[in-house]
Design a protein around this motif. Structure first.
Motif, short mmCIF file in Angstrom:
data_model
loop_
_atom_site.label_atom_id
_atom_site.label_comp_id
_atom_site.label_asym_id
_atom_site.label_seq_id
_atom_site.Cartn_x
_atom_site.Cartn_y
_atom_site.Cartn_z
N LEU A 491 48.68 -12.23 86.94
CA LEU A 491 47.32 -12.48 86.91
C LEU A 491 46.82 -13.60 86.33
O LEU A 491 46.02 -14.18 86.81
CB LEU A 491 46.86 -11.06 85.99
CG LEU A 491 45.52 -10.88 85.78
CD1 LEU A 491 44.42 -10.63 87.01
CD2 LEU A 491 45.00 -9.85 84.58
N LYS A 492 47.48 -14.04 85.28
CA LYS A 492 47.04 -15.56 84.86
C LYS A 492 47.40 -16.72 85.83
O LYS A 492 46.70 -17.50 85.82
CB LYS A 492 47.76 -15.79 83.63
CG LYS A 492 47.35 -16.81 82.77
CD LYS A 492 48.20 -16.88 81.36
CE LYS A 492 47.48 -18.08 80.57
NZ LYS A 492 48.06 -18.37 79.21
N LEU A 493 48.23 -16.41 86.78
CA LEU A 493 48.72 -17.31 87.69
C LEU A 493 47.56 -17.52 88.59
O LEU A 493 47.66 -18.74 89.38
CB LEU A 493 49.94 -17.02 88.22
CG LEU A 493 51.12 -17.37 87.54
CD1 LEU A 493 52.33 -17.18 88.27
CD2 LEU A 493 51.39 -18.97 87.09
N LEU A 494 46.72 -16.60 88.81
CA LEU A 494 45.40 -16.61 89.62
C LEU A 494 44.53 -17.82 89.40
O LEU A 494 43.57 -18.22 90.02
CB LEU A 494 44.91 -15.36 90.11
CG LEU A 494 45.63 -14.16 90.46
CD1 LEU A 494 44.80 -13.05 90.53
CD2 LEU A 494 46.01 -14.62 91.88
N GLN A 495 44.87 -18.12 88.18
CA GLN A 495 43.92 -19.30 87.58
C GLN A 495 44.37 -20.69 88.04
O GLN A 495 43.64 -21.68 87.85
CB GLN A 495 43.83 -19.26 86.18
CG GLN A 495 43.23 -18.00 85.72
CD GLN A 495 43.22 -17.93 84.04
OE1 GLN A 495 43.74 -18.77 83.39
NE2 GLN A 495 42.83 -16.97 83.64
N SER A 496 45.69 -20.63 88.79
CA SER A 496 46.09 -21.85 89.06
C SER A 496 45.64 -22.38 90.32
O SER A 496 45.42 -22.01 91.38
CB SER A 496 47.80 -21.74 89.33
OG SER A 496 48.36 -23.00 89.87
N SER A 497 45.55 -23.57 90.43
CA SER A 497 44.94 -24.10 91.68
C SER A 497 46.08 -24.73 92.70
O SER A 497 45.63 -25.32 93.57
CB SER A 497 44.02 -25.29 91.25
OG SER A 497 44.67 -26.42 90.55
N LYS A 530 38.10 -14.13 93.40
CA LYS A 530 37.71 -15.40 94.00
C LYS A 530 38.86 -16.13 94.48
O LYS A 530 38.74 -16.98 95.32
CB LYS A 530 37.16 -16.24 92.84
CG LYS A 530 35.70 -15.53 92.28
CD LYS A 530 35.10 -16.46 91.30
CE LYS A 530 33.94 -15.84 90.54
NZ LYS A 530 33.37 -16.84 89.45
N TYR A 531 40.05 -15.92 93.94
CA TYR A 531 41.27 -16.67 94.36
C TYR A 531 41.47 -15.94 95.87
O TYR A 531 41.78 -16.91 96.64
CB TYR A 531 42.50 -16.15 93.57
CG TYR A 531 43.61 -16.96 93.79
CD1 TYR A 531 43.86 -18.15 93.15
CD2 TYR A 531 44.78 -16.29 94.73
CE1 TYR A 531 45.18 -18.84 93.45
CE2 TYR A 531 45.88 -17.03 95.06
CZ TYR A 531 45.86 -18.15 94.26
OH TYR A 531 47.16 -19.07 94.72
#
Length: 1312
Positions: A491-497, A530-531
């Motif tokens: 879940l936190k990795l969805l913040q990765s670009s 959004k990802y």
């Protein structure tokens, strides 16, 4: 002989290997396409028909076992009480200490400073050590306390913590050991006495939930008595609060950690700290390094001393440093040990519920290992199995060894730190497990390590790739990964670009949501949608990845209003609509399903789709070549209809347009998957416009409604007629007092939904409403827009939809028919209830003069009517009925249609999701390289052996008679058709309504199954599909135009399984457009001398040509791969029907048709329908009953025969026959061998003759087989032949006769 056999075996194997490699190369060309379309579009090399998942498995969702990976309640430790009873400088009386003795407390020597200062320093140090694990907790110290101070401290922390957890750390190194009565010791105010503190009282002060840490000798005694006191507390609490509804406190769930067992004292080694247990719990890396150096390792690392341990560089929180990496490795190892040792529920409770508890228990595993080396066994509650000898501790020792080996050079020479390869090795071990892993094996030990590796950017891509492969093993693997704690990481990795992570994260999230859809709330909360919206819009991503993103978004919005809202705000509608024309079929499918889920019970999304013409764009998918895409479009249009909560004229007009489009486009779709979805979609109109459908039903002239109309409506008085003939205005919904008016025959012409271009006047009689034929095409029911303009009552949208339901009640597929019957039965029940209500109303109402008929345009709003008698009746309140869903109630407020309960359901949506839940290796069977297994090899060898034997038989076909009886059997119920399997000694025989499977070699009847025809229908043709495979399929065509595909059973205990069924032909004779008086039904028998349904199967192209009495003017061509009608080939004659078809078995695109007027017509189906007829021969004088396009004759061409006895050979390039033969007797049945130059016929005089094809031999009119009767004393004449068929390869003949006997004949020296 032996050498010859060996050579043949070598040649056969070389051919087998050549075919296998050709298959591999053809598959490789498909793999290069990078999965840009699904199997229905990119697997033309597959010769197997009806082998897709929709044919081979049930259309239902996957059964997943949802484990409790998500904690029912998250808990955290918010308060910590540090109770230190040290009494520095005074030893307790019951402990005799050695000299030298362990003195360090929290790594501080209490004798190096004053007693009070030492006590304060130790307390502060202990607090700082705990703060590393839980910095936000509230800490309170109680140094050398009294009982009152402990009570005040505990009650205060419990009061502030409320329902959260409180931790009590007790250090009893300066007081006596705990007593057997469950007492620990504190001090009096003057420190002159030791005061016992009962654990019973401590429990009451601390409450629940709590965690206790006991660092003292005989600490196990406290744990033992604690549990006894817990039971006592719970009983007392239950007694005192009985009847109050207050839940009892559960003290048994409190967590306890004790330094040693009840009969053990703490180690006194001077090189160790006195609070060794506390050091293990709060500073695990430091004590682990010291303990490792203290072992016998001086010979391995002579330069590493205890003093160097204090100089290990780095920070625990920085994984790039030595100390940080060791802490990282330690966390991974202890998690792995716990994961592989503890029960799943206990692991969740101790290692995933509370961060501080998880840290303490990881360190407790180290404490057990270290303290056991000093004869101390730490105790915990709940108790843990021994873990001190787990193999992962060896990996920890290796990591320590590699780090400490670098320490002298790093400290003395500033040598850069070389990171450990621990995680690389663990990932490699995990990869090895994946190569052989399965559900039956034990879970991989390295799974917790993979979670820790996700924190590293260096190994993250590899870790995600391996994690995705693990999740791909199935739902069980997903549940394991979720239970180990994977969810917060991904879940936190969805913040990765990072773009390289996108395909991996999309795949992993699809696997998770396919098993546990509850994660949708986490996605919305953390804006993870959004990802996936960005992935779906990114055209640089592969279509497969965008398909997966569409699936994730579809899961996020399913039955979740918050998800629907954020997806709508994220422009999901326009994003999906822009890609509906993508070449990837599964992407199109999930784009449609995502739209359907988005606007399901979400009206704002529907109107957003209306503004973008979403429903009109989805119409294009109704003609898609992939059935799953068509079904997905129908599903989306169905939820589109049901999403309106407030009906309006605009909404109704759109919904009726959608309904008519569905009926005209997919109402007669070949795939039952699509037809079921259409019924599922149209049911919402029945529920919304229930009264209008009841009206249409009551005015329908179908015989089933006769008793209802005459019995319920005929006694109505004149007032009823007056009121019921009053029309309603436009699209206005119906109040309960006006609802009954809609049931009138007069209102039937004034529908609620205006259909543009339709004018209904008073001169349209009700008896002109056309009837529905159960064998009629739905396309004839829902006519084109030009037909809608006619002034006929059949153009009513409700009538046409009702007729569609009534036709589909007789659908060939039982599941479709059952769904349609449920809908029609619902309409019938509602109509009966409404008519009964009308009778009740007018049995107590005064009569009134009838009103005249009304003439108006449907597109206009008809005048309203105020019925005084109905108003008076409603004032009495004599009639109370349930409101019709979606109508306007008496107060005029609109009822929400979203609360409607569906009449029928399908599991297409859940079944589609199985693609992502199941292993992808099974989803991509067409991409999996075939294994040269025994079954594959056997089929190739078997087929080659049969083909060689057939070549030998054909070589001597002119020199041997085809008269040897190889098999004789008898069936009850008549014989209509027979078919011999090409490679197995199997024969399928049919009667009027059954088919049976025989082993003609052994004479055994293997199975008997019913075709489940409609009433009056009979089987007229059969064909075997996929004969080169292990289990062929059986095509059965009936004279009512239905076609069914069966998977035959090979034993009598099992019934044949229906693969698919559809209406293969339309019946223009009984079309609603031409006949309104006596439409044909299933009970009507076909005309005398009819051929019923005639079919020709083309295996190479997987196409089916059908014609017959029901469609005498054309031949319909079906594409089995896409399950769509290609087009209708016009015969070019109106005087006669097609009697037989001759497909080109050589794989070309030719098709021959023999007609009843004696003409033979040749088609090339590559051309357009009106140009497809390339040749016509008119040399026969009677009905053509047999023909074959030749691929084996020396002269090629086409062979045909007619009832008059003329058999002719045509050259396809010439306009006349090149050879012919006239038989002296009329022909009843005829068959032509596909590969041998022979044909057979059954004469009217009960005689079967076998002759060479004219023009292929110099012998003229010389038979090579004459079968008249059975030889012997009890011999009897043959009955009239009812079916004749040759073996596709061998020279064998199957003949069925009117006496229900079936025989197989071969050459005189033929092998059985």
């Amino acid at each position: 002989m032996g050498v010859s056999r060996e050579i043949n075996r070598i040649l056969a194997f070389s051919q087998l290997f050549g075919k296998y490699m050709a298959y591999i190369f053809s598959l490789g060309s498909i793999l290069i396409m990078d999965d840009e379309s699904n199997s229905a579009e990119t697997a033309p090399f597959s010769m197997v028909a009806f082998s897709e998942k929709r044919h081979t498995e049930s259309i239902e969702g996957i059964n997943t076992i949802n484990h409790t990976w998500r904690m029912k309640e998250r808990m955290k430790t918010v308060s910590v009480a540090l109770v230190l009873c040290l009494n520095v400088g005074v030893d307790p009386p019951d402990i005799v200490k050695t000299q030298p003795c362990a003195r360090l407390e929290c790594w501080i020597d209490p004798l190096s400073m004053s007693a009070q200062k030492a006590l304060e320093s130790i307390g502060a140090s202990l607090q700082s050590q705990y703060e590393r694990w839980q910095p936000r907790a509230r800490y309170k110290q109680s140094l050398d306390p009294t009982m009152e101070e402990v009570k005040k401290l505990c009650t205060s922390l419990r009061r502030n913590a409320k329902e959260e957890r409180v931790l009590l750390h007790y250090n009893g190194h300066g007081v006596p050991r705990p007593t057997a009565n469950g007492e620990i010791w504190v001090f009096n105010r003057t420190y002159t006495q030791y005061i016992p503190l009962s654990v019973y009282d401590l429990q009451a002060w601390m409450g629940s939930p709590s965690i206790y840490v006991y660092d003292c000798s005989n600490a196990g005694m406290i744990v033992k008595t604690f549990n006894n006191f817990a039971e006592q507390h719970e009983k007392e609490y239950e007694m005192s609060n009985r009847g109050t509804g207050v839940p009892p406190a559960i003290f048994k769930n409190c967590i306890q950690l004790a330094a040693c067992a009840e009969n053990q004292i703490l180690p006194m080694n001077a090189e160790l700290p006195a609070d060794l247990f506390t050091a293990c719990l709060t500073t695990p890396i430091k004590i682990a390094l010291k303990w490792y150096v203290m072992q016998n390792t001086q010979s391995l690392m002579p330069n590493v001393t205890l003093d160097l341990i204090e100089k290990v560089p780095g920070q625990l929180s920085d994984r790039r440093t030595m100390l940080g990496e060791l802490n990282w490795i330690f966390t991974a190892i202890t998690d792995t040990i716990a994961w592989n040792t503890l029960p799943r529920e206990l692991f969740q409770k101790l290692f995933r519920q509370d961060l501080l508890v998880a840290s303490l228990f990881r360190n407790f595993l180290l404490a057990e290992r270290i303290m056991r080396s000093y004869d101390c066994v730490p105790v915990s509650s709940p108790s843990l199995p021994p873990t001190y000898q787990h193999p992962m501790w060896q990996a920890w020792d290796l990591a320590l060894d590699l780090c400490l080996g670098q320490l002298p050079d790093i400290l003395n020479n500033d040598t850069p730190f070389e990171h450990s390869n621990f995680f690389e090795e663990q990932l490699t071990a995990f990869e090895v497990w994946l190569a052989l892993g399965s559900e039956d094996r034990s879970p991989p030990e390295q799974l917790p390590v993979v979670l820790q590796v996700l924190l590293s950017q260096v190994h993250r891509v590899r870790a995600l790739d391996l994690l995705g492969k693990f999740l791909d093993l199935g739902p069980w693997a997903v549940n394991l990964a979720l239970s180990v704690g994977i969810f917060p990481y991904v879940l936190k990795l969805l913040q990765s670009s990072a773009k390289e992570l996108r395909p991996l994260l999309v795949f992993i999230w699809a696997k998770i949501l396919a098993v546990d859809r509850t994660c949708q709330s986490d996605l919305v909360r953390d804006s993870g949608h959004k990802y996936f919206l960005s992935v779906l819009q990114d055209y640089t991503m592969s279509s497969e990845n965008r398909t997966t993103a569409a699936f994730i978004l579809a899961c996020m919005v399913q039955d979740y209003p918050a998800g629907q809202e954020v997806a709508l705000q994220g422009s999901l509608v326009s994003i999906c609509l822009e890609q509906l024309e993508n070449s990837h079929a599964r992407l199109r499918q999930w784009l449609a399903l995502a739209l359907g889920r988005l606007w399901e019970r979400h009206e704002a999304a529907r109107w957003c789709g209306v503004r973008d013409s979403a429903h009109e764009k989805l119409y294009q998918l109704l003609k898609d070549p992939v059935p799953e895409v068509r079904a997905a479009a129908v599903y989306a249009l169905g939820t589109f209809i049901a999403s309106v909560s407030e009906r309006s004229e605009h909404a109704n007009k759109i919904d009726h347009n959608v309904a008519m489009t569905l009926i005209t486009t997919v109402g007669q779709d070949m795939s039952p998957l699509v037809r079921k979805e259409m019924l599922n979609a149209l049911q919402w109109l029945v529920l919304i416009f229930e009264a209008s459908f009841c009206s249409a039903f009551l005015n329908s002239p179908i015989d089933d409604n006769k008793s209802l109309r005459e019995g319920a409506l005929s006694p109505l008085p004149a007032q009823a007629e007056s009121s019921l003939l009053s029309p309603l205005s436009g699209m206005r919904r119906i109040a309960s007092r006006d609802r009954l008016k809609i049931l009138s025959p007069g209102h039937f012409f004034g529908t609620e939904a205006p259909v543009s271009g339709i004018t209904l006047s008073d001169n349209v009689p009700t008896d002109k409403i056309k009837r529905v034929s159960s064998t009629s095409s739905l396309n004839s029911i829902a006519s084109s827009s030009s037909a809608l303009a006619s002034a006929s009552a059949t153009t009513s949208v409700y009538v046409k939809q009702l007729q569609a339901f009534q036709v589909m009640e007789h659908d060939p597929h039982p599941e479709v028919a059952a769904m349609a019957k449920k809908v029609v039965d619902y309409i019938k029940i509602q109509a009966r209830e409404n008519t009964a209500s009308i009778r009740e109303v007018y049995s107590i109402s005064p009569a009134a003069s009838p009103s005249g008929k009304v003439s108006f345009m449907v597109s206009e709003s008809p005048p309203t009517s105020n019925d005084s008698s109905m108003a008076r009746f409603n004032a009495r309140g004599a009639l109370r009925r349930k409101p019709i869903p979606g109508t306007i109630n008496e107060e005029g407020t609109k009822e929400i249609t979203n609360g409607m309960r569906c009449l029928v359901t399908t599991q297409f949506l859940e079944w589609s999701s199985r693609y992502f839940a199941q292993p992808s290796i099974n989803n991509k069977r067409e991409r999996k390289l075939p294994v040269l297994d025994c079954d594959f090899e056997f089929r190739i060898m078997r087929n080659q052996e049969v083909e060689q034997e057939a070549d030998e038989e054909r070589s001597k076909v002119m020199s041997s008679k085809l008269e040897a009886l190889l098999f004789q059997g008898r069936n009850s119920g008549g014989l209509k058709c027979a078919a011999l399997h090409a490679y197995e000694p199997l024969m399928t025989v049919t009667g009027n309504d059954y088919f049976s499977l025989w082993d003609w070699q052994s004479g055994a009847k293997l199975s008997y199954s019913s075709n489940k025809n409609a009433r009056g229908a009979k089987i007229s043709c059969i064909a075997l599909l996929n004969e080169a495979e292990a289990l062929p399929l059986l095509l059965v065509g009936s004279d009512d135009g239905t076609i069914k595909i069966w998977k035959n059973s090979y034993n009598n205990k099992e019934e044949a399984a229906l693969i698919t069924a559809w209406q293969g032909l339309t019946d223009p004779i009984s079309s609603l457009q031409t006949n309104t008086q006596h439409p044909k039904t299933h009970s009507d028998s076909p005309p005398s001398g009819s051929f019923g349904l005639v079919a020709g199967w083309i295996q190479k192209h997987k196409r089916l040509a059908v014609t017959g009495d029901l469609a005498s003017r054309h031949v319909r061509l079906w594409d089995v791969t896409t399950e769509k009608k290609i087009y209708d080939l016009p015969i070019g004659t109106d005087s006669s029907a097609v009697c037989c078809l001759g497909p080109d078995y050589s794989g070309e695109s030719l098709l021959a048709a023999g007609c009843g007027d004696g003409s033979v017509r040749l088609f090339d189906w590559r051309l357009s329908p009106h140009e497809a007829r390339v040749m016509t021969w008119r040399e026969h004088t009677n009905c053509v009953i047999g023909l074959s396009l030749r691929k084996a004759t020396s002269m090629g061409g086409l062979v045909s025969g007619c009832k008059a006895g003329d058999v002719k050979l045509f050259d396809l390039r010439r306009h006349s026959a090149i050879a012919s033969i006239h038989l002296n007797q009329g022909i009843g049945k005829m068959a032509v061998h596909q590969n041998a130059d022979i044909f057979c016929y059954g004469s009217i005089s009960q005689y079967i003759g076998v002759y060479p094809i004219p023009g292929t031999t110099k012998l003229v009119n010389s038979d090579i087989g004459s079968i008249r009767y059975q030889e012997g004393f009890r011999g009897q004449r043959l009955g009239p032949a009812t079916c004749l068929t040759f073996h596709p390869l061998r020279v064998l003949l199957a003949a069925g006769s009117a006496d229900n006997s079936i025989r197989v004949y071969g050459q005189d020296n033929a092998r059985r």
